[in-house]
Design a protein around this motif. Sequence first.
Motif, PDB file in Angstrom:
ATOM      1  N   ALA A   1       0.840  -1.200   0.000  1.00  0.00           N
ATOM      2  CA  ALA A   1       0.000   0.000   0.000  1.00  0.00           C
ATOM      3  C   ALA A   1       0.871   1.245   0.000  1.00  0.00           C
ATOM      4  N   PRO A   2       0.370   2.343  -0.590  1.00  0.00           N
ATOM      5  CA  PRO A   2       1.053   3.633  -0.427  1.00  0.00           C
ATOM      6  C   PRO A   2       0.920   4.072   1.030  1.00  0.00           C
ATOM      7  N   ALA A   3       1.933   4.750   1.573  1.00  0.00           N
ATOM      8  CA  ALA A   3       1.878   5.257   2.953  1.00  0.00           C
ATOM      9  C   ALA A   3       2.543   6.630   2.992  1.00  0.00           C
ATOM     10  N   ALA A   4       1.761   7.656   3.311  1.00  0.00           N
ATOM     11  CA  ALA A   4       2.282   9.029   3.300  1.00  0.00           C
ATOM     12  C   ALA A   4       3.154   9.311   4.520  1.00  0.00           C
ATOM     13  N   THR A   5       2.896   8.580   5.631  1.00  0.00           N
ATOM     14  CA  THR A   5       3.641   8.808   6.871  1.00  0.00           C
ATOM     15  C   THR A   5       3.994   7.469   7.505  1.00  0.00           C
ATOM     16  N   GLU A   6       4.911   7.504   8.486  1.00  0.00           N
ATOM     17  CA  GLU A   6       5.251   6.276   9.213  1.00  0.00           C
ATOM     18  C   GLU A   6       4.032   5.753   9.974  1.00  0.00           C
ATOM     19  N   GLN A   7       3.204   6.668  10.503  1.00  0.00           N
ATOM     20  CA  GLN A   7       1.990   6.249  11.220  1.00  0.00           C
ATOM     21  C   GLN A   7       1.056   5.466  10.297  1.00  0.00           C
ATOM     22  N   GLU A   8       0.910   5.941   9.052  1.00  0.00           N
ATOM     23  CA  GLU A   8       0.065   5.227   8.078  1.00  0.00           C
ATOM     24  C   GLU A   8       0.614   3.844   7.802  1.00  0.00           C
ATOM     25  N   ALA A   9       1.949   3.748   7.668  1.00  0.00           N
ATOM     26  CA  ALA A   9       2.584   2.456   7.403  1.00  0.00           C
ATOM     27  C   ALA A   9       2.332   1.491   8.561  1.00  0.00           C
ATOM     28  N   GLN A  10       2.495   1.980   9.798  1.00  0.00           N
ATOM     29  CA  GLN A  10       2.301   1.130  10.973  1.00  0.00           C
ATOM     30  C   GLN A  10       0.840   0.702  11.117  1.00  0.00           C
ATOM     31  N   ALA A  11      -0.075   1.609  10.776  1.00  0.00           N
ATOM     32  CA  ALA A  11      -1.507   1.274  10.847  1.00  0.00           C
ATOM     33  C   ALA A  11      -1.847   0.180   9.836  1.00  0.00           C
ATOM     34  N   PHE A  12      -1.221   0.225   8.654  1.00  0.00           N
ATOM     35  CA  PHE A  12      -1.452  -0.802   7.626  1.00  0.00           C
ATOM     36  C   PHE A  12      -0.922  -2.152   8.111  1.00  0.00           C
ATOM     37  N   VAL A  13       0.264  -2.150   8.710  1.00  0.00           N
ATOM     38  CA  VAL A  13       0.842  -3.394   9.255  1.00  0.00           C
ATOM     39  C   VAL A  13      -0.107  -3.990  10.299  1.00  0.00           C
ATOM     40  N   ALA A  14      -0.601  -3.141  11.202  1.00  0.00           N
ATOM     41  CA  ALA A  14      -1.510  -3.606  12.264  1.00  0.00           C
ATOM     42  C   ALA A  14      -2.788  -4.181  11.668  1.00  0.00           C
ATOM     43  N   ARG A  15      -3.303  -3.544  10.610  1.00  0.00           N
ATOM     44  CA  ARG A  15      -4.538  -4.016   9.970  1.00  0.00           C
ATOM     45  C   ARG A  15      -4.351  -5.392   9.337  1.00  0.00           C
ATOM     46  N   ILE A  16      -3.212  -5.572   8.646  1.00  0.00           N
ATOM     47  CA  ILE A  16      -2.959  -6.867   7.990  1.00  0.00           C
ATOM     48  C   ILE A  16      -2.766  -7.962   9.038  1.00  0.00           C
ATOM     49  N   ARG A  17      -2.084  -7.628  10.130  1.00  0.00           N
ATOM     50  CA  ARG A  17      -1.903  -8.610  11.221  1.00  0.00           C
ATOM     51  C   ARG A  17      -3.263  -9.068  11.763  1.00  0.00           C
ATOM     52  N   LYS A  18      -4.189  -8.103  11.889  1.00  0.00           N
ATOM     53  CA  LYS A  18      -5.526  -8.412  12.403  1.00  0.00           C
ATOM     54  C   LYS A  18      -6.288  -9.310  11.421  1.00  0.00           C
ATOM     55  N   GLU A  19      -6.022  -9.103  10.109  1.00  0.00           N
ATOM     56  CA  GLU A  19      -6.704  -9.910   9.087  1.00  0.00           C
ATOM     57  C   GLU A  19      -6.164 -11.337   9.040  1.00  0.00           C
ATOM     58  N   HIS A  20      -4.929 -11.544   9.526  1.00  0.00           N
ATOM     59  CA  HIS A  20      -4.308 -12.878   9.481  1.00  0.00           C
ATOM     60  C   HIS A  20      -3.801 -13.289  10.863  1.00  0.00           C
ATOM     61  N   PRO A  21      -4.721 -13.428  11.830  1.00  0.00           N
ATOM     62  CA  PRO A  21      -4.275 -13.721  13.200  1.00  0.00           C
ATOM     63  C   PRO A  21      -3.656 -15.112  13.354  1.00  0.00           C
ATOM     64  N   THR A  22      -3.980 -16.035  12.448  1.00  0.00           N
ATOM     65  CA  THR A  22      -3.459 -17.407  12.581  1.00  0.00           C
ATOM     66  C   THR A  22      -2.239 -17.662  11.701  1.00  0.00           C
ATOM     67  N   ALA A  23      -1.735 -16.619  11.032  1.00  0.00           N
ATOM     68  CA  ALA A  23      -0.564 -16.793  10.157  1.00  0.00           C
ATOM     69  C   ALA A  23       0.671 -17.126  10.993  1.00  0.00           C
ATOM     70  N   THR A  24       1.618 -17.851  10.386  1.00  0.00           N
ATOM     71  CA  THR A  24       2.866 -18.180  11.067  1.00  0.00           C
ATOM     72  C   THR A  24       3.692 -16.922  11.299  1.00  0.00           C
ATOM     73  N   HIS A  25       3.758 -16.061  10.302  1.00  0.00           N
ATOM     74  CA  HIS A  25       4.517 -14.806  10.404  1.00  0.00           C
ATOM     75  C   HIS A  25       3.803 -13.709   9.613  1.00  0.00           C
ATOM     76  N   ASN A  26       3.900 -12.472  10.115  1.00  0.00           N
ATOM     77  CA  ASN A  26       3.508 -11.280   9.357  1.00  0.00           C
ATOM     78  C   ASN A  26       4.722 -10.343   9.358  1.00  0.00           C
ATOM     79  N   CYS A  27       5.571 -10.474   8.350  1.00  0.00           N
ATOM     80  CA  CYS A  27       6.796  -9.677   8.277  1.00  0.00           C
ATOM     81  C   CYS A  27       6.511  -8.401   7.476  1.00  0.00           C
ATOM     82  N   PHE A  28       7.236  -7.320   7.808  1.00  0.00           N
ATOM     83  CA  PHE A  28       6.941  -6.077   7.088  1.00  0.00           C
ATOM     84  C   PHE A  28       8.201  -5.279   6.786  1.00  0.00           C
TER      85      PHE A  28
END
Length: 208
Positions: free
Chosen positions: A28-55
């Motif tokens: 995803a595009p991210a205008a700020t570090e906060q936006e980038a971190q929010a996107f990471v948190a959102r994807i982690r929430k979408e894949h709670p059973t994944a082995t890893h969520n690397c970013f």
Amino acid sequence: MQEQYRTVAREGVHETEINRSRFICALAPAATEQEAQAFVARIRKEHPTATHNCFAYVVGADAAVQKASDDGEPGGTAGVPMLQMLMRREVRYVVAVVTRYYGGVKLGAGGLIRAYGGAVGEALDTLGTITRQRFRLATVTVDHQRAGKLENDLRATGRTVREVRYESAVTIEIGLPDADVDAFRGWLADATAGTAVLELGGEAYGDA
């Protein structure tokens, strides 16, 4: 400031399978570090059973902010190759999360590096990139009788018209490459018989 930078064209997901492990890259595009971190948190929430969520993410036209996380994979085998791929492709203001569902076959350090870096590269190929050009914001103030023709002329000559406001006079906000400012002043004086006022504002980035 950089004259231009490339970023991912849109948010999206690309999935690949390597030795029965699923690698799902969300970009995803991210205008700020906060936006980038929010996107990471959102994807982690979408894949709670994944082995890893690397970013990995890169913020700033000059890549001033760079972060990466292996999220439990062996050190340097996931986040770093993802970040290296973003840097090698010269994309900025972008965040990548690679979600892995382990398929039972160990890939080894070299295999992981290829898998994580490759997932980001394939996602960039799939989603595409756009170039954003640095420009100066400028405001043209003109009387009502000339405004309509001037706006049409601006669009016809390929100028980026950002906003038009009709008040006692008409203000037209435009974006100008820095190198064009002097030539534009001359063009504007000719087009409006010297009646328009040009005010230069700050700098921003827009689609090239």
